[in-house]
Write an enzyme that holds these catalytic residues in place. Structure first.
Site, PDB file in Angstrom:
ATOM      1  N   GLU A  19       9.154  16.257  14.998  1.00 11.67           N
ATOM      2  CA  GLU A  19       9.645  16.053  13.637  1.00 11.67           C
ATOM      3  C   GLU A  19       8.874  16.996  12.705  1.00 11.67           C
ATOM      4  OE1 GLU A  19       8.555  12.451  11.467  1.00 11.67           O
ATOM      5  OE2 GLU A  19      10.631  12.239  10.829  1.00 11.67           O
ATOM      6  N   CYS A  78      13.313  10.880   6.868  1.00 15.94           N
ATOM      7  CA  CYS A  78      13.307  10.423   8.265  1.00 15.94           C
ATOM      8  C   CYS A  78      14.678  10.638   8.885  1.00 15.94           C
ATOM      9  CB  CYS A  78      12.940   8.954   8.314  1.00 15.94           C
ATOM     10  SG  CYS A  78      14.008   7.929   7.295  1.00 15.94           S
ATOM     11  N   GLU A 122       9.529   1.340  10.800  1.00 21.87           N
ATOM     12  CA  GLU A 122      10.579   2.322  10.488  1.00 21.87           C
ATOM     13  C   GLU A 122       9.897   3.680  10.596  1.00 21.87           C
ATOM     14  OE1 GLU A 122      13.678   1.667   9.917  1.00 21.87           O
ATOM     15  OE2 GLU A 122      13.679  -0.474   9.483  1.00 21.87           O
ATOM     16  N   LYS A 164       0.852  -1.196   0.000  1.00 22.27           N
ATOM     17  CA  LYS A 164       0.000   0.000   0.000  1.00 22.27           C
ATOM     18  C   LYS A 164       0.884   1.242   0.000  1.00 22.27           C
ATOM     19  CE  LYS A 164      -1.995   2.877   2.691  1.00 22.27           C
ATOM     20  NZ  LYS A 164      -1.993   4.075   1.824  1.00 22.27           N
TER      21      LYS A 164
HETATM   22  P1  NAD Z   1       2.109   8.344   7.657  1.00 24.60           P
HETATM   23  O1  NAD Z   1       2.325   7.610   8.929  1.00 24.60           O
HETATM   24  O2  NAD Z   1       1.097   9.406   7.619  1.00 24.60           O
HETATM   25  O3  NAD Z   1       1.704   7.341   6.483  1.00 24.60           O
HETATM   26  C1  NAD Z   1       2.533   6.260   6.113  1.00 24.60           C
HETATM   27  C2  NAD Z   1       1.680   5.211   5.432  1.00 24.60           C
HETATM   28  O4  NAD Z   1       0.790   4.641   6.384  1.00 24.60           O
HETATM   29  C3  NAD Z   1       0.803   5.755   4.311  1.00 24.60           C
HETATM   30  O5  NAD Z   1       0.749   4.812   3.274  1.00 24.60           O
HETATM   31  C4  NAD Z   1      -0.553   5.869   4.983  1.00 24.60           C
HETATM   32  O6  NAD Z   1      -1.636   5.820   4.102  1.00 24.60           O
HETATM   33  C5  NAD Z   1      -0.530   4.652   5.896  1.00 24.60           C
HETATM   34  N1  NAD Z   1      -1.449   4.700   7.035  1.00 24.60           N
HETATM   35  C6  NAD Z   1      -1.883   5.775   7.729  1.00 24.60           C
HETATM   36  N2  NAD Z   1      -2.721   5.383   8.720  1.00 24.60           N
HETATM   37  C7  NAD Z   1      -2.812   4.035   8.651  1.00 24.60           C
HETATM   38  C8  NAD Z   1      -3.520   3.047   9.413  1.00 24.60           C
HETATM   39  N3  NAD Z   1      -4.288   3.372  10.434  1.00 24.60           N
HETATM   40  N4  NAD Z   1      -3.364   1.747   9.070  1.00 24.60           N
HETATM   41  C9  NAD Z   1      -2.566   1.401   8.045  1.00 24.60           C
HETATM   42  N5  NAD Z   1      -1.888   2.288   7.285  1.00 24.60           N
HETATM   43  C10 NAD Z   1      -1.994   3.593   7.592  1.00 24.60           C
HETATM   44  O7  NAD Z   1       3.532   8.866   7.228  1.00 24.60           O
HETATM   45  P2  NAD Z   1       3.882   9.777   5.976  1.00 24.60           P
HETATM   46  O8  NAD Z   1       3.454  11.172   6.292  1.00 24.60           O
HETATM   47  O9  NAD Z   1       3.424   9.131   4.728  1.00 24.60           O
HETATM   48  O10 NAD Z   1       5.476   9.679   5.993  1.00 24.60           O
HETATM   49  C11 NAD Z   1       6.280  10.518   6.727  1.00 24.60           C
HETATM   50  C12 NAD Z   1       6.774   9.805   7.971  1.00 24.60           C
HETATM   51  O11 NAD Z   1       7.479   8.620   7.619  1.00 24.60           O
HETATM   52  C13 NAD Z   1       7.760  10.645   8.760  1.00 24.60           C
HETATM   53  O12 NAD Z   1       7.483  10.560  10.130  1.00 24.60           O
HETATM   54  C14 NAD Z   1       9.096   9.980   8.460  1.00 24.60           C
HETATM   55  O13 NAD Z   1      10.079  10.181   9.432  1.00 24.60           O
HETATM   56  C15 NAD Z   1       8.704   8.560   8.332  1.00 24.60           C
HETATM   57  N6  NAD Z   1       9.723   7.812   7.576  1.00 24.60           N
HETATM   58  C16 NAD Z   1      10.509   6.915   8.237  1.00 24.60           C
HETATM   59  C17 NAD Z   1      11.523   6.223   7.555  1.00 24.60           C
HETATM   60  C18 NAD Z   1      12.422   5.227   8.264  1.00 24.60           C
HETATM   61  O14 NAD Z   1      13.084   4.451   7.584  1.00 24.60           O
HETATM   62  N7  NAD Z   1      12.491   5.223   9.578  1.00 24.60           N
HETATM   63  C19 NAD Z   1      11.699   6.460   6.184  1.00 24.60           C
HETATM   64  C20 NAD Z   1      10.887   7.392   5.557  1.00 24.60           C
HETATM   65  C21 NAD Z   1       9.887   8.052   6.256  1.00 24.60           C
END
Ligand code: NAD
Length: 498
Positions: A388, A291, A257, A182
């Protein structure tokens, strides 16, 4: 005008080797961050569509050829996937750029190279890892093998869709699993096309399926699905907590992650030219939407004034603009809402007594552009140092000595990566091991060694990616024991009575 006509008008799920097509339902418009115009729409997958995708993946796992192939056959296909990604790099880069606004040359030169390499890397990794055998127990021989775990749910964020999701896909499939991916609803376009290319390169139908839609609908349906064996999630910390709760309730494993607020510690004895380049690249590349951004910059007080002045001067000169132009250094923010959120931290910073050093405003042009921003924070406890922001927004602090630097760096809910700049080996070794983080970079920014584990501590996540760590996550151990001597057994029903 960007070539919108090269992207699909409607993005749908990709299940069992085909796009599901236009069948109505909830739609989400998709905007190009470079000019703010809509170029496509996403058709959301509801719970029934997610169920279909999971069933297809389960059938491919139970009956399909993929989990039963020899390692060599699987390797051949993964290597062909590598080559196919390179062959389609221009097309994929354009879709990724339209979705995210990441610089075209960054996508082309780094993200896609990495996406392709992920498949090559795991193709090699699967043939290099030994199984265990135990022969200490007298009369018996025991060996431990690893089976694929089954159906993996892979959930990706919007900040680097191809680079991050390809890692999940390569790791999950290389170890023999089938999966449902997804992507983020904000960046749905490039990944279904990637999966189509992967299948054309030889990956059997149904091994990888893509469902598109919001997290609360499509994502949740995937995580709650009883036939999903593991979830590999990259995204925000609060989303991670929600998913971990659901998976914990189902007694299934999830890898997380998550976010970061990584400390970039610059000692007075550092090579300051390199430290300056490193500080700029770690907060402004991908418009700070990473991230692993070095978003809290800790400078030793004896050099702070000059170092920060040099940083501000360079930040103000960064060429912000068209992500498709070759000489642009920083592109737009990925969405209007996200730009608004980042800029809201400028007022938050002022309210906390921080000093705006540069930027802090949107650019007066179409698209979601903003100026590279830096503040001198009032204290590490302030929100600009604890939350963040996920944008081109650096928060500066100063420190006295190593003790002080370690204390400030560790006073954070996060622990993803850490940066350290010093020419003193003793300082490098002693300070780096005291920073609470999963990854440390000494005198270099943003290096990724795929063979080594990558992941965070504290609220930055659980689990690790990497050759051995990904194997541990995407497989289950099976212990098999057999006798190698004539071991007498008790003979129920035939035992002599004294
Ligand atoms: P997000 O948590 O809003 O969304 C991430 C994914 O999760 C999306 O596909 C979203 O649709 C899905 N999602 C949201 N709610 C959900 C639920 N209840 N059940 C299942 N799926 C759900 O994050 P974002 O805004 O897309 O990404 C940014 C974040 O990702 C930042 O906090 C960043 O630090 C983190 N990030 C971490 C890494 C790492 O390797 N640690 C890498 C890249 C980004």
């Amino acid at each position: 005008m960007p070539p919108f006509d090269q992207a699909p008008r409607l993005v749908t799920s990709f299940i069992d080797g085909a796009f599901v097509g236009d069948r109505g339902g909830y739609r989400i418009p998709n905007f190009y961050p470079g000019n703010g115009q809509q170029f496509s729409a996403l058709q959301e997958a509801d719970a029934a569509e997610v169920d279909h995708a999971v069933r297809v993946a389960r059938a491919a796992f139970r009956e399909g050829p993929w989990p039963r192939m020899s390692i060599e056959e699987r390797q051949d296909i993964l290597m062909r996937v590598h080559d196919a990604i390179i062959a389609h790099a221009d097309e994929l880069a354009l879709l990724e750029c339209l979705d995210t606004g990441i610089l075209m040359r960054e996508i082309r030169g780094r993200h896609l190279v990495r996406a392709a390499y992920n498949f090559r890397f795991f193709a090699e990794a699967i043939s290099q890892q030994p199984d265990e055998a135990w022969s200490q127990q007298k009369g018996y021989f025991t060996y431990v093998t690893r089976d694929p775990v089954g159906v993996a749910g892979l959930i990706a964020p919007w900040n680097a869709p191809l680079a991050l999701a390809s890692m999940k896909l390569a790791a999950a499939t290389a170890f023999g699993n089938c999966c449902v991916l997804k992507p983020s609803e904000q960046t749905p376009t490039s990944l279904p096309r990637l999966v189509e290319i992967i299948e054309a390169a030889g990956m059997p139908r149904g091994v990888i399926n893509v469902v598109n839609g919001r997290g609360s609908v499509t994502g949740q349906a995937l995580v709650e699905h009883p036939d999903v064996d593991v979830v590999h999630f990259t995204g925000g910390t609060e989303t991670g907590r929600t998913i971990a709760r659901t998976m914990g309730g189902r007694l299934r494993r999830a890898e997380m992650e998550l976010g970061g607020k990584s400390a970039n510690i610059i000692f007075a004895d550092a090579n300051l030219d390199r430290a300056l380049d490193g500080a700029l690249v770690s907060i402004f590349s991908n418009s700070g939407q990473q991230c692993l951004a070095g978003s809290r910059i800790l400078v030793q007080d004896s050099i702070a004034r000059d170092f920060i002045a040099a940083f501000v001067e360079r930040a103000a000169r960064i060429r912000v603009g068209d992500p498709m132009a070759a000489d642009t250094e920083m592109g737009p923010i990925a969405s209007e809402a996200h730009r608004r959120r980042i800029l809201s931290f400028v007022d938050i910073a002022r309210g906390e007594g921080a000093r705006l050093l540069t930027g802090g405003h949107a650019l007066d042009r179409d698209g979601y552009f903003m100026a590279p921003t830096a503040v001198m924070a009032a204290s590490n406890g302030s929100r600009v140092c604890q939350e963040e922001i996920f944008g081109p927004f650096a928060s500066f602090l100063t420190f006295r000595d190593a003790e002080d630097a370690v204390a400030i760096a560790n006073a954070s809910q996060f622990g993803l990566v850490g940066y350290l700049w010093t020419q003193n080996l003793d300082t490098a070794m002693r300070v780096s091991r005291r920073i609470e983080t999963g990854v440390m970079w000494i005198n270099t920014p943003l290096n990724r060694e795929l063979r080594a584990p990558f992941g965070g501590v504290k609220d930055s996540g659980t689990g690790r990616d990497g050759a051995a760590s990904s194997r541990a996550f995407f497989t289950v151990e099976r212990t098999t024991t057999l006798p190698i001597e004539d071991i007498p057994l008790r003979r129920f029903g035939a035992e002599a009575v004294d």
